[in-house]
Design a protein around this motif. Structure first.
Motif, short mmCIF file in Angstrom:
data_model
loop_
_atom_site.label_atom_id
_atom_site.label_comp_id
_atom_site.label_asym_id
_atom_site.label_seq_id
_atom_site.Cartn_x
_atom_site.Cartn_y
_atom_site.Cartn_z
N GLU A 1 -2.70 -2.75 -16.45
CA GLU A 1 -2.09 -1.90 -15.40
C GLU A 1 -2.90 -1.80 -14.52
OE1 GLU A 1 -1.56 2.39 -14.26
OE2 GLU A 1 -0.73 2.24 -16.14
N VAL A 2 -2.34 -2.73 -13.24
CA VAL A 2 -3.03 -3.02 -12.09
C VAL A 2 -2.08 -1.43 -10.69
CG1 VAL A 2 -3.25 -4.71 -9.65
CG2 VAL A 2 -3.45 -4.92 -11.96
N THR A 3 -3.02 -0.39 -9.95
CA THR A 3 -2.74 -0.09 -9.33
C THR A 3 -3.03 -0.07 -8.02
OG1 THR A 3 -2.40 1.73 -11.44
CG2 THR A 3 -2.33 2.91 -9.02
N TRP A 4 -2.52 -0.02 -7.24
CA TRP A 4 -3.30 0.01 -5.11
C TRP A 4 -3.60 1.64 -5.30
CZ3 TRP A 4 0.70 1.53 -0.63
CH2 TRP A 4 -0.30 1.13 0.20
N THR A 5 -4.30 1.33 -4.91
CA THR A 5 -5.43 2.88 -4.40
C THR A 5 -5.45 3.23 -3.25
OG1 THR A 5 -8.13 1.87 -5.26
CG2 THR A 5 -6.66 2.63 -7.17
N GLY A 6 -5.06 2.23 -2.16
CA GLY A 6 -5.64 1.59 -0.66
C GLY A 6 -4.83 2.58 0.48
N ASN A 7 -3.49 2.86 -0.30
CA ASN A 7 -2.81 3.78 1.02
C ASN A 7 -4.07 4.12 1.53
OD1 ASN A 7 -0.77 5.14 1.90
ND2 ASN A 7 -0.03 5.72 0.64
N THR A 8 -4.25 4.76 2.80
CA THR A 8 -4.82 5.59 3.87
C THR A 8 -3.65 6.67 4.55
OG1 THR A 8 -4.84 4.01 5.43
CG2 THR A 8 -6.39 4.15 3.78
N GLY A 9 -2.87 6.75 4.06
CA GLY A 9 -2.01 7.77 5.04
C GLY A 9 -1.02 7.57 5.37
N THR A 10 -0.82 6.05 6.09
CA THR A 10 0.61 5.71 6.62
C THR A 10 1.39 4.35 5.79
OG1 THR A 10 -1.18 3.96 7.54
CG2 THR A 10 -0.19 6.22 8.87
N GLY A 11 0.23 3.98 4.15
CA GLY A 11 1.51 2.69 3.87
C GLY A 11 0.54 1.54 4.66
N THR A 12 1.60 1.03 4.57
CA THR A 12 1.61 -0.61 4.56
C THR A 12 1.98 -1.13 6.53
OG1 THR A 12 2.95 -1.60 3.62
CG2 THR A 12 1.37 -1.67 2.54
N SER A 13 2.00 0.62 6.75
CA SER A 13 2.16 0.55 8.71
C SER A 13 1.89 -0.72 9.08
CB SER A 13 2.00 1.69 8.99
OG SER A 13 1.15 2.35 9.07
N GLY A 14 0.44 -1.38 9.16
CA GLY A 14 0.40 -1.84 9.74
C GLY A 14 -1.08 -2.90 9.41
N TYR A 15 -1.19 -4.16 9.58
CA TYR A 15 -1.38 -5.51 9.06
C TYR A 15 -3.45 -4.81 8.86
CZ TYR A 15 -4.46 -9.15 6.90
OH TYR A 15 -5.21 -9.89 5.95
N ARG A 16 -3.32 -3.94 9.97
CA ARG A 16 -5.19 -2.82 10.01
C ARG A 16 -4.80 -2.00 8.98
NH1 ARG A 16 -9.23 -6.50 12.43
NH2 ARG A 16 -8.09 -8.09 13.18
N ASP A 17 -3.91 -1.19 8.60
CA ASP A 17 -3.65 0.22 8.38
C ASP A 17 -3.59 0.77 7.20
OD1 ASP A 17 -3.58 0.84 10.64
OD2 ASP A 17 -1.48 0.50 10.84
N PHE A 18 -4.44 -0.43 5.49
CA PHE A 18 -4.12 -0.27 4.71
C PHE A 18 -5.37 -0.53 3.69
CE2 PHE A 18 -2.15 -3.88 5.23
CZ PHE A 18 -1.91 -4.90 4.09
N SER A 19 -5.57 0.11 2.65
CA SER A 19 -6.79 -0.78 1.99
C SER A 19 -6.23 -1.40 1.18
CB SER A 19 -7.83 0.26 1.09
OG SER A 19 -8.46 -0.39 0.67
N ARG A 20 -7.62 -3.04 0.35
CA ARG A 20 -6.72 -3.83 -0.08
C ARG A 20 -7.06 -3.14 -1.81
NH1 ARG A 20 -5.12 -4.00 5.20
NH2 ARG A 20 -4.48 -6.13 5.01
N ASP A 21 -8.22 -2.18 -1.96
CA ASP A 21 -8.21 -1.39 -2.67
C ASP A 21 -7.69 -1.98 -3.85
OD1 ASP A 21 -11.20 -1.19 -1.54
OD2 ASP A 21 -11.15 1.05 -1.58
N HIS A 22 -7.77 -1.31 -5.16
CA HIS A 22 -6.70 -1.45 -6.38
C HIS A 22 -8.01 -1.63 -7.35
CE1 HIS A 22 -7.39 -5.64 -6.20
NE2 HIS A 22 -7.50 -5.78 -7.95
N GLU A 23 -7.65 -0.81 -8.61
CA GLU A 23 -7.54 -0.53 -10.40
C GLU A 23 -6.94 -1.53 -10.88
OE1 GLU A 23 -9.64 3.54 -9.29
OE2 GLU A 23 -7.64 3.44 -10.08
N VAL A 24 -7.68 -2.09 -12.08
CA VAL A 24 -7.10 -2.79 -13.15
C VAL A 24 -7.96 -1.50 -14.71
CG1 VAL A 24 -6.95 -4.95 -14.49
CG2 VAL A 24 -7.70 -5.54 -12.10
N ARG A 25 -6.94 -1.70 -14.97
CA ARG A 25 -7.19 -1.02 -16.70
C ARG A 25 -6.85 -1.60 -17.26
NH1 ARG A 25 -7.54 4.16 -15.05
NH2 ARG A 25 -7.38 4.55 -12.69
N GLY A 26 -7.10 -1.02 -18.60
CA GLY A 26 -6.47 -1.99 -20.00
C GLY A 26 -6.74 -1.02 -20.63
N ASP A 27 -5.54 -0.37 -22.24
CA ASP A 27 -5.90 0.12 -22.47
C ASP A 27 -7.47 0.80 -23.72
OD1 ASP A 27 -3.57 1.27 -22.27
OD2 ASP A 27 -2.74 0.34 -24.31
#
Length: 160
Positions: free
Chosen positions: A10-36
């Motif tokens: 499971e790959v989940t984006w965790t980089g919403n800094t409050g305005t989603g992808t409203s601009g190229y510099r307005d979000f983080s590229r952070d995400h998490e990879v999970r396995g059972d």
């Protein structure tokens, strides 16, 4: 008979800094990879693409997957050939070319396994084991770029 194996994460984006992808510099590229039942793997993009340098990026993970696959096949083949491996370290390097439009592709990966064997008489068998490991590696067989090898072998504290 061929057997199919499936791999699910499971790959989940965790980089919403409050305005989603409203601009190229307005979000983080952070995400998490999970396995059972496994630890969470913190991911991001390469710092060149506004990623967090403290997290793994997909390009690093591809290079790591090639190295891990080679390692595991090599150890299996060494054990079945009676070659006692007592140490193995790899410092692989991948080269990706970015095109003018922002797309890109890997052009090569170089594995540099440094193997230590228990007995100097086992050293001569090691190159053939690397060749066979490369032929057997699921990941190397699946990529569309060359995977090169620059191995070194030592035994009883003497480099070969």
């Amino acid at each position: 008979m061929a057997r199919a194996h499936r791999y699910t994460v499971e790959v989940t984006w965790t980089g919403n800094t409050g305005t989603g992808t409203s601009g190229y510099r307005d979000f983080s590229r952070d995400h998490e990879v999970r396995g059972d039942g496994k630890p969470v793997l913190p991911g991001s993009s390469d710092p060149a693409f506004r990623g967090d340098p403290g997290r793994y990026n997909p390009e690093e993970l591809l290079v790591a997957a090639l190295s891990q696959c080679h390692l595991l096949w090599f150890l299996h083949l060494a054990a079945t050939a009676g070659v006692v491996v007592t140490g193995y370290t790899d410092r692989p390097e991948g080269t990706m070319t970015e095109n003018a439009d922002g797309a890109g592709e890997f052009t090569e990966v170089v594995l540099r396994p440094a193997v230590t064997v228990a007995d100097p008489g086992m050293v001569d068998a090691v190159p053939g084991l690397h060749e066979r490991a490369h032929q057997m590696c699921f990941i190397a067989r699946s990529v569309n770029f060359p995977v090169h090898h620059q191995p070194s072998t030592s035994a009883a504290d003497s480099a070969v």
